[in-house]
Design a protein around this motif. Structure first.
Motif, PDB file in Angstrom:
ATOM      1  N   ASP A 254       5.247   6.773   0.106  1.00 38.62           N
ATOM      2  CA  ASP A 254       6.069   6.918   1.312  1.00 38.62           C
ATOM      3  C   ASP A 254       7.458   7.394   0.890  1.00 38.62           C
ATOM      4  O   ASP A 254       7.832   7.259  -0.279  1.00 38.62           O
ATOM      5  CB  ASP A 254       6.112   5.606   2.122  1.00 38.62           C
ATOM      6  CG  ASP A 254       6.824   4.495   1.405  1.00 38.62           C
ATOM      7  OD1 ASP A 254       8.063   4.519   1.371  1.00 38.62           O
ATOM      8  OD2 ASP A 254       6.147   3.613   0.846  1.00 38.62           O
ATOM      9  N   PRO A 255       8.239   7.965   1.821  1.00 36.26           N
ATOM     10  CA  PRO A 255       9.503   8.598   1.438  1.00 36.26           C
ATOM     11  C   PRO A 255      10.522   7.633   0.821  1.00 36.26           C
ATOM     12  O   PRO A 255      11.385   8.058   0.049  1.00 36.26           O
ATOM     13  CB  PRO A 255      10.044   9.157   2.763  1.00 36.26           C
ATOM     14  CG  PRO A 255       8.905   9.121   3.717  1.00 36.26           C
ATOM     15  CD  PRO A 255       7.940   8.102   3.252  1.00 36.26           C
ATOM     16  N   ASP A 256      10.424   6.332   1.134  1.00 31.87           N
ATOM     17  CA  ASP A 256      11.389   5.361   0.608  1.00 31.87           C
ATOM     18  C   ASP A 256      10.982   4.757  -0.729  1.00 31.87           C
ATOM     19  O   ASP A 256      11.723   3.963  -1.304  1.00 31.87           O
ATOM     20  CB  ASP A 256      11.543   4.189   1.590  1.00 31.87           C
ATOM     21  CG  ASP A 256      12.439   4.570   2.731  1.00 31.87           C
ATOM     22  OD1 ASP A 256      13.188   5.545   2.556  1.00 31.87           O
ATOM     23  OD2 ASP A 256      12.362   3.905   3.777  1.00 31.87           O
ATOM     24  N   ALA A 257       9.773   5.068  -1.185  1.00 28.58           N
ATOM     25  CA  ALA A 257       9.277   4.412  -2.400  1.00 28.58           C
ATOM     26  C   ALA A 257      10.114   4.826  -3.612  1.00 28.58           C
ATOM     27  O   ALA A 257      10.705   5.910  -3.635  1.00 28.58           O
ATOM     28  CB  ALA A 257       7.820   4.768  -2.624  1.00 28.58           C
ATOM     29  N   VAL A 258      10.176   3.931  -4.593  1.00 28.68           N
ATOM     30  CA  VAL A 258      10.949   4.181  -5.812  1.00 28.68           C
ATOM     31  C   VAL A 258       9.955   4.265  -6.974  1.00 28.68           C
ATOM     32  O   VAL A 258       9.107   3.388  -7.138  1.00 28.68           O
ATOM     33  CB  VAL A 258      11.950   3.021  -6.041  1.00 28.68           C
ATOM     34  CG1 VAL A 258      12.678   3.197  -7.357  1.00 28.68           C
ATOM     35  CG2 VAL A 258      12.924   2.940  -4.876  1.00 28.68           C
ATOM     36  N   ALA A 259      10.068   5.329  -7.766  1.00 28.82           N
ATOM     37  CA  ALA A 259       9.171   5.493  -8.911  1.00 28.82           C
ATOM     38  C   ALA A 259       9.735   4.719 -10.094  1.00 28.82           C
ATOM     39  O   ALA A 259      10.941   4.782 -10.356  1.00 28.82           O
ATOM     40  CB  ALA A 259       9.060   6.976  -9.268  1.00 28.82           C
ATOM     41  N   ALA A 260       8.882   3.989 -10.788  1.00 27.84           N
ATOM     42  CA  ALA A 260       9.368   3.178 -11.904  1.00 27.84           C
ATOM     43  C   ALA A 260       8.375   3.199 -13.052  1.00 27.84           C
ATOM     44  O   ALA A 260       7.166   3.228 -12.834  1.00 27.84           O
ATOM     45  CB  ALA A 260       9.583   1.746 -11.432  1.00 27.84           C
ATOM     46  N   VAL A 261       8.910   3.190 -14.274  1.00 19.89           N
ATOM     47  CA  VAL A 261       8.065   3.096 -15.469  1.00 19.89           C
ATOM     48  C   VAL A 261       8.538   1.888 -16.272  1.00 19.89           C
ATOM     49  O   VAL A 261       9.740   1.758 -16.544  1.00 19.89           O
ATOM     50  CB  VAL A 261       8.175   4.375 -16.346  1.00 19.89           C
ATOM     51  CG1 VAL A 261       7.292   4.256 -17.579  1.00 19.89           C
ATOM     52  CG2 VAL A 261       7.813   5.611 -15.540  1.00 19.89           C
ATOM     53  N   PRO A 262       7.629   0.980 -16.626  1.00 18.46           N
ATOM     54  CA  PRO A 262       8.038  -0.180 -17.423  1.00 18.46           C
ATOM     55  C   PRO A 262       8.685   0.248 -18.742  1.00 18.46           C
ATOM     56  O   PRO A 262       8.221   1.215 -19.372  1.00 18.46           O
ATOM     57  CB  PRO A 262       6.743  -0.941 -17.681  1.00 18.46           C
ATOM     58  CG  PRO A 262       5.805  -0.478 -16.624  1.00 18.46           C
ATOM     59  CD  PRO A 262       6.192   0.936 -16.317  1.00 18.46           C
TER      60      PRO A 262
END
Ligand SMILES: Nc1ncnc2c1ncn2[C@@H]1O[C@H](COP(=O)(O)OP(=O)(O)OP(=O)(O)O)[C@@H](O)[C@H]1O
Length: 334
Positions: A254-262
């Motif tokens: 969704d447009p508000d999602a935040v991409a993250a990598v541990p």
């Protein structure tokens, strides 16, 4: 570990329009030091207020030793003590400030001796400090007096919100020592936050990572906020930095999602291929800590901050341009 002391089940806490805690589910063990890390506004202080029984949740349940305390009983409140982010000291002597909680509880046994012991736990000499007033203390000393005022109550659960905020290195060290001495006593639990990630990791047995009002599984080394774009030729999703550099992502849910990598899955070096994404980054800071085999590296890639750890022997130097790679499958959407 003696089992869970707190269990939060789908807990939300709302202020006006914002959800400081958003369906947060977690557990905190008994008899351990649990550090809570996360960016500004992620809900850490709100969580600590709920754990201290100062505020109730709006939704969900906070279980203490498996029971829901609602309404909060004085008995349970006395077992838990919170030191807030900017602890208040009365404009009275250090002695009166440290003994205040005993007065409230009408506990008048050996007060001077206990004030002296509490001050000594935070590295303050009774004869020198007991008669001083608030304005005669440095920031670090005032913070340690505030901590002594909690330690004297000998709670089962000590909750500290940013105990080392704006104190010097010496006070930060003494606060750490006082926390560890308290935590080493049987049955004591400490829960605390700090913006000093290295200090927090050092003092804590367990870590919880907070983001947008809930606990996430582990520390993220890379976080990218939208908007994301799709490469018109390859169709691949990416985040473009201000400097034109790009970091590959998967399709945003969704447009508000935040991409993250541990942090654990970000590597220095390696090649980008079908399974691994990669980008160049400039090393900003390398923190090597005594007795630790890994160095903490802070970088900037495509204009975004990144943290990762690597063996001390392979640590780059500030200013180096390095390749950072990560398995595309490790990218999470928060
Ligand atoms: N009393 C309040 N009234 C209105 N909004 C609040 C209140 N307390 C917290 N908030 C909001 O709730 C969100 C979470 O705040 P909180 O202080 O719990 O975060 P935090 O992780 O402790 O932040 P920081 O690291 O900056 O201390 C923020 O958006 C904050 O503005």
């Amino acid at each position: 570990m003696d089992g869970a002391l707190y269990t939060l089940d789908q807990v939300s806490r709302c202020y006006d329009q914002s959800r400081a805690l958003d369906r947060c589910t977690l557990s905190i063990p008994k008899g351990r030091v649990t550090g809570i890390a996360g960016p500004n506004g992620s809900g850490k202080s709100t969580l600590l207020k709920l754990l201290s029984f100062i505020e109730p949740p709006d939704e969900g349940r906070v279980l203490f030793e498996g029971r829901e305390e609602r309404p909060f009983s004085p008995a349970v409140r006395y077992r838990v003590t919170l030191m807030p982010q900017t602890p208040f000291l009365m404009n009275r002597s250090v002695f009166k400030n440290v003994s205040y909680g005993l007065n409230v509880k009408k506990d008048r046994t050996d007060v001077a001796q206990r004030v002296s012991a509490a001050l000594s736990q935070v590295g303050l000499d009774f004869d020198k400090f007991a008669g001083r007033h608030r304005h005669e203390l440095s920031g670090g000393e005032a913070q340690r007096v505030a901590l002594a005022a909690r330690l004297i109550l000998d709670p089962e659960v000590l909750i500290l919100d940013e105990p080392t905020a704006s104190v010097d290195a010496a006070s930060s060290f003494l606060i750490r020592q006082a926390i560890l001495a308290f935590a080493s006593k049987p049955g004591k639990t400490v829960i605390l936050t700090s913006h000093d990630a290295a200090w927090l990791a050092d003092v804590s047995d367990e870590m919880l990572f907070f983001f947008r009002g809930k606990s996430v599984e582990e520390k993220m080394g890379l976080m990218l906020f939208g908007p994301f774009e799709r490469d018109p030729h390859s169709g691949a999703w990416l985040k473009r930095g201000e400097d034109g550099g790009v970091i590959a992502v998967s399709e945003p849910p969704d447009p508000d999602a935040v991409a993250a990598v541990p942090e654990r899955l970000l590597q220095l070096g390696g090649d980008a291929n079908d399974q691994h994404a990669g980008f160049d980054a400039e090393v900003r800071e390398v923190a090597r800590r005594k007795g630790h085999s890994k160095a903490q590296v802070t970088l900037i890639g495509a204009g975004f901050p990144i943290t990762l750890s690597c063996p001390v022997s392979k640590a780059p130097e500030p200013g180096d341009i390095v390749r950072v790679t990560y398995p595309l499958s490790s990218l999470q959407w928060l």
